[in-house]
Scaffold this motif. Structure first.
Motif, PDB file in Angstrom:
ATOM      1  N   LEU A 215       0.617  -1.134  -0.067  1.00  0.00           N
ATOM      2  CA  LEU A 215      -0.149   0.172   0.301  1.00  0.00           C
ATOM      3  C   LEU A 215       1.202   1.000  -0.150  1.00  0.00           C
ATOM      4  N   THR A 216       0.580   2.295  -0.922  1.00  0.00           N
ATOM      5  CA  THR A 216       1.206   3.548  -0.689  1.00  0.00           C
ATOM      6  C   THR A 216       1.227   4.642  -1.468  1.00  0.00           C
ATOM      7  N   VAL A 217       1.131   5.847  -0.594  1.00  0.00           N
ATOM      8  CA  VAL A 217       1.289   6.770  -1.173  1.00  0.00           C
ATOM      9  C   VAL A 217       1.960   7.490  -2.023  1.00  0.00           C
ATOM     10  N   ALA A 218       1.799   8.414  -3.416  1.00  0.00           N
ATOM     11  CA  ALA A 218       3.034   9.604  -3.626  1.00  0.00           C
ATOM     12  C   ALA A 218       4.315   8.458  -3.839  1.00  0.00           C
ATOM     13  N   THR A 219       4.568   7.476  -4.168  1.00  0.00           N
ATOM     14  CA  THR A 219       4.891   6.548  -4.811  1.00  0.00           C
ATOM     15  C   THR A 219       5.080   5.950  -6.341  1.00  0.00           C
ATOM     16  N   ILE A 220       3.502   5.404  -6.802  1.00  0.00           N
ATOM     17  CA  ILE A 220       3.589   5.029  -8.092  1.00  0.00           C
ATOM     18  C   ILE A 220       2.892   6.049  -8.987  1.00  0.00           C
ATOM     19  N   ASP A 221       2.558   6.562  -9.527  1.00  0.00           N
ATOM     20  CA  ASP A 221       2.634   7.914 -10.212  1.00  0.00           C
ATOM     21  C   ASP A 221       2.553   8.301 -11.826  1.00  0.00           C
ATOM     22  N   GLY A 222       2.806   8.769 -12.720  1.00  0.00           N
ATOM     23  CA  GLY A 222       3.267   9.417 -14.107  1.00  0.00           C
ATOM     24  C   GLY A 222       4.511   9.491 -13.805  1.00  0.00           C
ATOM     25  N   THR A 223       5.247   9.873 -12.948  1.00  0.00           N
ATOM     26  CA  THR A 223       6.899   9.931 -13.515  1.00  0.00           C
ATOM     27  C   THR A 223       7.276   8.867 -12.854  1.00  0.00           C
ATOM     28  N   THR A 224       6.725   8.009 -12.473  1.00  0.00           N
ATOM     29  CA  THR A 224       7.923   6.554 -11.518  1.00  0.00           C
ATOM     30  C   THR A 224       7.210   5.241 -12.254  1.00  0.00           C
ATOM     31  N   LEU A 225       5.988   5.055 -13.096  1.00  0.00           N
ATOM     32  CA  LEU A 225       5.064   3.835 -13.199  1.00  0.00           C
ATOM     33  C   LEU A 225       6.489   3.562 -14.840  1.00  0.00           C
ATOM     34  N   PRO A 226       6.755   4.252 -15.504  1.00  0.00           N
ATOM     35  CA  PRO A 226       7.119   4.346 -16.694  1.00  0.00           C
ATOM     36  C   PRO A 226       8.196   2.947 -16.315  1.00  0.00           C
ATOM     37  N   ALA A 227       8.887   3.388 -15.464  1.00  0.00           N
ATOM     38  CA  ALA A 227       9.876   2.450 -14.759  1.00  0.00           C
ATOM     39  C   ALA A 227       9.601   1.464 -14.190  1.00  0.00           C
ATOM     40  N   MET A 228       8.859   1.398 -13.243  1.00  0.00           N
ATOM     41  CA  MET A 228       8.241   0.622 -12.711  1.00  0.00           C
ATOM     42  C   MET A 228       7.563  -1.057 -13.595  1.00  0.00           C
ATOM     43  N   GLN A 229       6.856  -0.060 -14.231  1.00  0.00           N
ATOM     44  CA  GLN A 229       6.145  -1.421 -15.098  1.00  0.00           C
ATOM     45  C   GLN A 229       5.665  -2.387 -14.784  1.00  0.00           C
ATOM     46  N   GLU A 230       5.227  -3.743 -14.332  1.00  0.00           N
ATOM     47  CA  GLU A 230       5.057  -5.115 -13.901  1.00  0.00           C
ATOM     48  C   GLU A 230       5.274  -5.068 -12.581  1.00  0.00           C
ATOM     49  N   ALA A 231       6.627  -4.554 -12.054  1.00  0.00           N
ATOM     50  CA  ALA A 231       6.332  -4.659 -11.185  1.00  0.00           C
ATOM     51  C   ALA A 231       5.529  -3.804 -10.120  1.00  0.00           C
ATOM     52  N   ALA A 232       4.755  -3.175 -10.490  1.00  0.00           N
ATOM     53  CA  ALA A 232       4.059  -2.083 -10.058  1.00  0.00           C
ATOM     54  C   ALA A 232       2.778  -2.774 -10.150  1.00  0.00           C
ATOM     55  N   LEU A 233       2.031  -3.566 -10.164  1.00  0.00           N
ATOM     56  CA  LEU A 233       1.185  -4.286 -10.466  1.00  0.00           C
ATOM     57  C   LEU A 233       0.772  -5.080  -8.510  1.00  0.00           C
ATOM     58  N   GLY A 234      -0.549  -4.181  -8.968  1.00  0.00           N
ATOM     59  CA  GLY A 234      -1.757  -4.621  -7.579  1.00  0.00           C
ATOM     60  C   GLY A 234      -1.253  -3.552  -6.357  1.00  0.00           C
ATOM     61  N   VAL A 235      -0.812  -3.586  -6.715  1.00  0.00           N
ATOM     62  CA  VAL A 235      -0.557  -2.341  -5.461  1.00  0.00           C
ATOM     63  C   VAL A 235      -1.628  -1.349  -5.533  1.00  0.00           C
ATOM     64  N   LYS A 236      -1.418  -0.722  -4.635  1.00  0.00           N
ATOM     65  CA  LYS A 236      -3.084   0.416  -4.212  1.00  0.00           C
ATOM     66  C   LYS A 236      -1.942   1.880  -3.623  1.00  0.00           C
ATOM     67  N   VAL A 237      -2.863   2.510  -4.532  1.00  0.00           N
ATOM     68  CA  VAL A 237      -2.516   3.976  -3.832  1.00  0.00           C
ATOM     69  C   VAL A 237      -3.178   4.802  -3.555  1.00  0.00           C
ATOM     70  N   GLY A 238      -2.636   5.618  -2.862  1.00  0.00           N
ATOM     71  CA  GLY A 238      -4.342   6.238  -2.281  1.00  0.00           C
ATOM     72  C   GLY A 238      -4.058   8.069  -2.472  1.00  0.00           C
ATOM     73  N   SER A 239      -4.691   8.655  -3.695  1.00  0.00           N
ATOM     74  CA  SER A 239      -4.924   9.755  -4.123  1.00  0.00           C
ATOM     75  C   SER A 239      -5.777  10.290  -4.291  1.00  0.00           C
TER      76      SER A 239
END
Length: 349
Positions: A215-239
């Motif tokens: 679970l996360t905030v301000a970690t996965i977004d348009g600036t970081t997701l292109p570099a994370m790709q499938e490593a981020a699948l299923g992560v839940k984000v508060g926004s």
């Protein structure tokens, strides 16, 4: 415009700046129908440089409005030097809790959030999911403390461990070893920019994402997701915002941003675009005359603009009252990885 524009975290300030300028250019170099000059300064993630920048802008350039401000430690440093001079400060990212409370100012307006807001919604979601034991990790500075405090406020289970790491620490192997040993029901993190890319990738590489929800905030977004790709699948984000919101203003904003910059905007971009719209709405109401500061203050408080997030209004402390959502990282039919709204635990928060 003052923000982090260089180094590993420069991508965040760049998204803020690009979105702000998109609004200015869309309006022919004007805000509120009045020509505006934008002076850009890089605070370089150093509070003392941030203070030097705002003092130079006020004393030498005579600016009437300062906007941007990416990190909370920079906001805490520049807040008084700006507002004590009765210069308007329109923050479009870091919203430290003291600025919303004991150190709030009528000259400060935030188009993002109080830090705690984003993590409070994640704490509530974690409770709703039935998680009993959660580990929390964040950098050791104002925002990191705010975010973990906000999560704990609405999480009814046990915090198994609370870990604060140096703001420039790129490797999390020691902390992830502790996660593996503790085996919590979930892990909550706040790691912006490059820090988040490293953490999420390492979390996936160690196989933790298979068994322990992240679970996360301000970690996965348009600036970081292109570099994370499938490593981020299923992560839940508060926004408060997601690029898939069907709000007409948001659809137009996302389309225009993608066309101009060839990337999906982040929430950093959305809240900075809103900052430009807010400033423009207030300038229009006073006919471009900022000499009556009380009149401009009242115009800002009205927030008479159409936000990318939909409904927008200020609370007593000039921080937004807004819906807070949980976003899910999913794979689209075309194979791309994207953020999608999953739930809205808080209305008018």
């Amino acid at each position: 415009f003052v923000a982090e524009l260089s180094g590993p975290q420069g991508v965040l300030g760049t998204d803020q700046y690009d979105a702000f300028m998109l609004a200015v250019e869309k309006n022919g170099g004007k805000l509120g129908g009045v020509p505006v000059e934008i002076i850009k300064e890089d605070s370089k993630l150093k509070p003392e440089i941030g203070v030097q920048a705002v003092e130079k802008l006020i004393e030498r350039e005579g600016v009437q409005i300062i906007t941007g401000i990416t990190f909370s430690n920079i906001m805490m440093a520049v807040l008084k030097p700006v507002t004590d001079k009765e210069v308007f400060l329109v923050g479009s990212n870091g919203g430290p809790a003291p600025a919303a409370g004991s150190e709030c100012s009528p000259y400060l307006f935030m188009t993002s959030w109080q830090n705690d807001m984003q993590s409070e919604v994640v704490g509530k979601y974690a409770t709703e999911q039935g998680y009993k034991k959660v580990m929390a990790l964040a950098p050791n500075y104002q925002a990191g403390k705010d975010y973990i405090e906000g999560f704990k406020r609405y999480f009814e289970g046990e915090i198994a461990d609370e870990i604060y790491t140096p703001l420039n620490q790129p490797d999390f192997s020691a902390e992830l070893t502790r996660v593996a040993a503790t085996q919590p029901d979930a892990v909550f993190i706040f790691y912006p920019g490059g820090l988040g890319i490293n953490f999420v990738r390492q979390y996936k590489q160690l196989g933790l994402s298979e068994t322990i929800p992240l679970l996360t905030v301000a970690t996965i977004d348009g600036t970081t997701l292109p570099a994370m790709q499938e490593a981020a699948l299923g992560v839940k984000v508060g926004s408060y915002w997601s690029p898939d919101f069907p709000v007409p203003e948001n659809v137009q904003f996302v389309k225009a941003f993608e066309e101009k910059y060839d990337r999906v905007p982040s929430q950093y971009a959305a809240q900075s675009y809103d900052a430009a719209l807010l400033i423009g709405s207030a300038i229009a109401q006073v006919g471009g005359d900022l000499s009556d500061k009380q009149a401009f203050m009242r115009a800002m408080k009205k927030a008479d603009f159409k936000s990318t997030r939909g409904a927008f209004r200020f609370g007593n402390n000039n921080f937004p009252i807004q819906d807070m959502h949980i976003l899910d990282v999913v794979k689209e039919d075309d194979g791309t990885v994207a953020l999608k709204k999953l739930a809205t635990p808080f209305k008018d928060h």
